[in-house]
Design a protein around this motif. Structure first.
Motif, mmCIF file in Angstrom:
data_model
loop_
_atom_site.group_PDB
_atom_site.id
_atom_site.type_symbol
_atom_site.label_atom_id
_atom_site.label_comp_id
_atom_site.label_asym_id
_atom_site.label_seq_id
_atom_site.Cartn_x
_atom_site.Cartn_y
_atom_site.Cartn_z
ATOM 1 N N ALA A 111 -2.917 8.258 6.336
ATOM 2 C CA ALA A 111 -3.397 6.628 6.100
ATOM 3 C C ALA A 111 -2.380 5.897 7.530
ATOM 4 O O ALA A 111 -2.700 6.767 9.140
ATOM 5 N N ASP A 113 -1.719 1.597 8.805
ATOM 6 C CA ASP A 113 -0.700 0.420 8.305
ATOM 7 C C ASP A 113 -0.902 -0.677 9.267
ATOM 8 O O ASP A 113 -1.070 -0.522 10.191
ATOM 9 N N ARG A 142 4.740 -2.591 -3.420
ATOM 10 C CA ARG A 142 3.466 -1.437 -4.165
ATOM 11 C C ARG A 142 3.743 -1.660 -5.271
ATOM 12 O O ARG A 142 4.596 -1.820 -6.019
ATOM 13 N N LEU A 150 4.352 -1.954 3.683
ATOM 14 C CA LEU A 150 3.242 -2.470 4.427
ATOM 15 C C LEU A 150 1.918 -2.241 3.980
ATOM 16 O O LEU A 150 2.002 -1.934 3.269
ATOM 17 N N GLY A 152 -0.764 -0.653 3.630
ATOM 18 C CA GLY A 152 -1.624 0.848 4.321
ATOM 19 C C GLY A 152 -1.959 1.610 3.005
ATOM 20 O O GLY A 152 -2.160 1.207 1.717
ATOM 21 N N GLY A 153 -2.580 2.222 3.696
ATOM 22 C CA GLY A 153 -3.861 2.972 2.632
ATOM 23 C C GLY A 153 -4.521 3.713 3.650
ATOM 24 O O GLY A 153 -4.121 4.219 4.378
ATOM 25 N N MET A 154 -4.907 4.928 2.441
ATOM 26 C CA MET A 154 -5.313 6.378 2.988
ATOM 27 C C MET A 154 -7.165 6.793 3.576
ATOM 28 O O MET A 154 -7.837 5.685 3.492
ATOM 29 N N VAL A 206 5.368 9.976 8.386
ATOM 30 C CA VAL A 206 6.265 9.435 6.840
ATOM 31 C C VAL A 206 7.111 10.332 6.805
ATOM 32 O O VAL A 206 6.828 10.736 6.134
ATOM 33 N N ASP A 208 7.419 9.239 3.473
ATOM 34 C CA ASP A 208 7.779 9.291 2.002
ATOM 35 C C ASP A 208 7.703 9.978 1.246
ATOM 36 O O ASP A 208 7.505 11.189 0.923
ATOM 37 N N ARG A 210 6.599 10.506 -1.652
ATOM 38 C CA ARG A 210 5.613 11.818 -2.214
ATOM 39 C C ARG A 210 5.456 13.009 -1.367
ATOM 40 O O ARG A 210 4.572 14.140 -1.576
ATOM 41 N N MET A 217 2.586 12.748 4.640
ATOM 42 C CA MET A 217 1.329 11.386 4.841
ATOM 43 C C MET A 217 2.340 11.690 6.608
ATOM 44 O O MET A 217 2.702 11.556 7.094
ATOM 45 N N TYR A 258 9.336 0.573 2.277
ATOM 46 C CA TYR A 258 9.204 1.828 1.687
ATOM 47 C C TYR A 258 9.064 2.612 2.866
ATOM 48 O O TYR A 258 8.283 2.129 4.174
ATOM 49 N N HIS A 261 8.678 2.425 7.564
ATOM 50 C CA HIS A 261 8.469 1.184 7.009
ATOM 51 C C HIS A 261 8.601 0.069 7.930
ATOM 52 O O HIS A 261 8.296 -0.611 8.773
HETATM 53 C C1 RP5 Z 1 2.415 5.562 3.497
HETATM 54 O O1 RP5 Z 1 1.957 5.665 1.994
HETATM 55 C C2 RP5 Z 1 1.697 5.205 4.898
HETATM 56 O O2 RP5 Z 1 2.962 4.519 5.618
HETATM 57 C C3 RP5 Z 1 0.951 4.148 4.326
HETATM 58 O O3 RP5 Z 1 1.699 2.741 3.904
HETATM 59 C C4 RP5 Z 1 1.065 4.712 2.496
HETATM 60 C C5 RP5 Z 1 -0.657 5.136 1.901
HETATM 61 O O4 RP5 Z 1 -0.318 5.019 0.854
HETATM 62 P P1 RP5 Z 1 -1.546 4.568 -0.326
HETATM 63 O O5 RP5 Z 1 -0.482 2.955 0.060
HETATM 64 O O6 RP5 Z 1 -2.813 4.731 -0.418
HETATM 65 O O7 RP5 Z 1 -0.412 4.596 -1.575
HETATM 66 O O8 RP5 Z 1 3.216 6.458 3.244
#
Ligand code: RP5
Ligand code: MG
Ligand code: MG
Length: 274
Positions: A111, A113, A142, A150, A152-154, A206, A208, A210, A217, A258, A261
């Motif tokens: 990802a 950010d 989110r 943040l 952010g995304g993939m 990260v 995360d 998930r 992540m 989250y 971050h």
């Molecule tokens: C976090 O998930 C990363 O730091 C980034 O902010 C985010 C990306 O995943 P999605 O936002 O696409 O679910 O681990």
């Protein structure tokens, strides 16, 4: 030593699966843990998705771990990860769940950010000379967990990470997905220099929720700082894609965000104070 806390314990996101409770001292793979018996979970929601890997025992699936595999980056930002019985292993250690969960890739899921910042404007009358300045950043709420984060995304296959950071910012904090071509080219003109000035502040794991034992992540975070506050003040904030809110947030010591971050925004604050 890297640790993960949010990646372990509790219920796995978007499921009813209880993770195996891993005590702090049993996280590293190097520590023996005979009782360890995590549930195996890969969400049915990712099956057959174009952005997701096939199952690991699929005969046509021949990933090359720890390398750039076609246009998929299977390299970690940290050191090489281990493969055990065909499965990539979480570089931090046990999470209490194996399989891929809701993550698309086995191994690292990359990802980016964006950390868009400005100094908070304070009326001179309420400012004490000794007070440290307050840094603000743009946070999104989110849709999945309701936490501030943040925007952010993939990273898309083949996409440059720095490009992902700006794209995700525009999607989640400016709702670019719903903007007209005209609006987008207007932003491009106005904010071109600003978004070209990103400074990398973090790259790596990260923490995360998930993450699993076999999928996790990783991110590259970039700081876009508005020195005099005039550029980003003109940004029209508008939550988009999977974000359900967007706002300027003060970075304070007890801020809750989250995943990892908070560590990332704290790092930005430290650097900008220097
Ligand atoms: C976090 O998930 C990363 O730091 C980034 O902010 C985010 C990306 O995943 P999605 O936002 O696409 O679910 O681990
Ligand atoms: Mg996104
Ligand atoms: Mg996102």
């Amino acid at each position: 030593i890297l640790q993960h806390v949010k990646a372990r314990c509790g219920i796995y996101p978007r499921s009813t699966i209880q993770k195996f409770a891993v005590p702090d001292d049993k996280v590293p793979w190097t520590v023996e843990y005979k009782e360890y018996n995590p549930p195996n979970y890969t969400s049915p929601s990712i099956h057959g998705k174009p952005w997701a890997d096939p199952d690991i025992d699929e005969p046509n699936f021949k990933p090359t771990w720890n390398s750039i595999d076609g246009n998929v980056n299977r390299k970690s930002h940290m050191s090489n990860y281990t493969i055990a019985n065909g499965y990539p292993m979480n570089p931090v250690g046990r999470t209490g769940i194996c399989g891929r969960g809701v993550l698309g890739r086995w191994g690292p899921n990359h990802a980016a950010d964006p950390v868009v910042t400005r100094w908070k404007k304070q009326a001179e009358s309420d400012m004490k000379i000794t007070e440290t300045p307050i840094l603000q950043f743009i946070a999104i709420k989110r849709g999945d967990t309701g936490e501030w984060a943040l925007p952010g995304g993939m990273v898309d296959p083949g996409e440059k990470v720095a490009v992902t950071a700006v794209r995700e910012f525009q999607e989640e904090a400016m709702n670019s997905l719903a903007a007209t071509e005209e609006e987008k080219s207007e932003w491009k003109q106005k904010f071109k220099n600003f978004f070209n000035g990103g400074v990398e502040v973090y790259s790596g794991y990260v923490d995360d929720p998930r993450n699993t034992d076999n999928a996790w992540m990783e991110t590259v975070a970039y700081n876009f700082h508005d020195h005099d506050g005039t550029t980003v003040g003109a940004l029209k904030l508008n939550a988009g894609d999977d974000a359900v809110g967007v706002r300027w947030v003060d970075i304070t010591p007890n801020i809750k965000l989250y995943a990892s971050h908070k560590d990332i925004v704290s790092e930005v604050y430290k650097r900008l104070l220097q």
